[in-house]
Design a protein around this motif. Sequence first.
Motif, PDB file in Angstrom:
ATOM      1  N   GLN A 121      35.833  31.052  49.561  1.00  0.00           N
ATOM      2  CA  GLN A 121      36.634  32.263  49.372  1.00  0.00           C
ATOM      3  C   GLN A 121      36.206  33.063  48.144  1.00  0.00           C
ATOM      4  O   GLN A 121      36.782  34.109  47.861  1.00  0.00           O
ATOM      5  CB  GLN A 121      38.120  31.900  49.280  1.00  0.00           C
ATOM      6  N   LEU A 123      36.557  32.330  44.973  1.00  0.00           N
ATOM      7  CA  LEU A 123      37.629  32.345  43.971  1.00  0.00           C
ATOM      8  C   LEU A 123      37.249  31.534  42.740  1.00  0.00           C
ATOM      9  O   LEU A 123      36.627  30.477  42.850  1.00  0.00           O
ATOM     10  CB  LEU A 123      38.919  31.765  44.553  1.00  0.00           C
ATOM     11  N   ALA A 127      41.775  32.312  39.393  1.00  0.00           N
ATOM     12  CA  ALA A 127      42.407  32.971  40.543  1.00  0.00           C
ATOM     13  C   ALA A 127      43.153  31.950  41.400  1.00  0.00           C
ATOM     14  O   ALA A 127      44.267  32.218  41.867  1.00  0.00           O
ATOM     15  CB  ALA A 127      41.356  33.700  41.370  1.00  0.00           C
ATOM     16  N   ALA A 128      42.549  30.789  41.605  1.00  0.00           N
ATOM     17  CA  ALA A 128      43.204  29.740  42.393  1.00  0.00           C
ATOM     18  C   ALA A 128      44.485  29.276  41.711  1.00  0.00           C
ATOM     19  O   ALA A 128      45.521  29.105  42.361  1.00  0.00           O
ATOM     20  CB  ALA A 128      42.258  28.563  42.596  1.00  0.00           C
ATOM     21  N   GLN A 130      46.385  30.911  39.726  1.00  0.00           N
ATOM     22  CA  GLN A 130      47.408  31.954  39.841  1.00  0.00           C
ATOM     23  C   GLN A 130      48.023  31.964  41.237  1.00  0.00           C
ATOM     24  O   GLN A 130      49.240  32.062  41.375  1.00  0.00           O
ATOM     25  CB  GLN A 130      46.798  33.317  39.524  1.00  0.00           C
ATOM     26  N   GLN A 131      47.201  31.823  42.260  1.00  0.00           N
ATOM     27  CA  GLN A 131      47.712  31.836  43.637  1.00  0.00           C
ATOM     28  C   GLN A 131      48.585  30.628  43.948  1.00  0.00           C
ATOM     29  O   GLN A 131      49.577  30.746  44.663  1.00  0.00           O
ATOM     30  CB  GLN A 131      46.547  31.894  44.630  1.00  0.00           C
ATOM     31  N   ARG A 156      51.906  23.699  48.331  1.00  0.00           N
ATOM     32  CA  ARG A 156      51.560  25.079  47.937  1.00  0.00           C
ATOM     33  C   ARG A 156      50.074  25.344  48.157  1.00  0.00           C
ATOM     34  O   ARG A 156      49.686  26.421  48.614  1.00  0.00           O
ATOM     35  CB  ARG A 156      51.952  25.343  46.487  1.00  0.00           C
ATOM     36  N   VAL A 160      48.641  28.219  50.639  1.00  0.00           N
ATOM     37  CA  VAL A 160      47.744  29.289  50.183  1.00  0.00           C
ATOM     38  C   VAL A 160      46.408  29.235  50.900  1.00  0.00           C
ATOM     39  O   VAL A 160      45.882  30.249  51.371  1.00  0.00           O
ATOM     40  CB  VAL A 160      47.558  29.219  48.653  1.00  0.00           C
TER      41      VAL A 160
END
Length: 167
Positions: A121, A123, A127-128, A130-131, A156, A160
């Motif tokens: 992806q 990322l 970024a991971a 945060q997601q 989670r 995601v």
Amino acid sequence: MSDLPPGDADHGLFVAPVVVVSHTFPARPGALPDAELFVREALEPVVLEQAESAALYDAITAAMLAAAGPDNGAFDVTVRIFADDVEVEVLHGASRRWLGTSPRAGDEPFGAWLEAVLARQGLSQEAAAQQVGVSVRTISRWLHGDTEPRLRDLRRVHAVFGPPAAG
């Protein structure tokens, strides 16, 4: 059927083959994808429908939670394949101890799976994090295999990025 008493051979006795495969997994979040993969491989070429996959995920999660604890619990997954039916049984064995370091040699560890997802992806760890709603340090620990996600974090991560794809 020579073991039957005389006269019993004509009572319509039918013997059908049953294939039974079983595996014990450690009660830790990283074992969830391994257990799901075990079932999917046992059932090949049959593919589970979405509702069946969700039920399998829930059953494995429940058994893993029931077996988890300071005693290094384990849970068992048994697949029984009949001529015209399949049964999947997931039981926790909290009183038994898991002695291995990996439930199955060659299975992808959680950190390797997550690293592949992030690369696919494009990322960063930031970024991971945060997601998923965790710290960058937590993502780094998962990627390096220092720790594994707690169940709520694993849910989670799967919400995601999706659960691990079947083999």
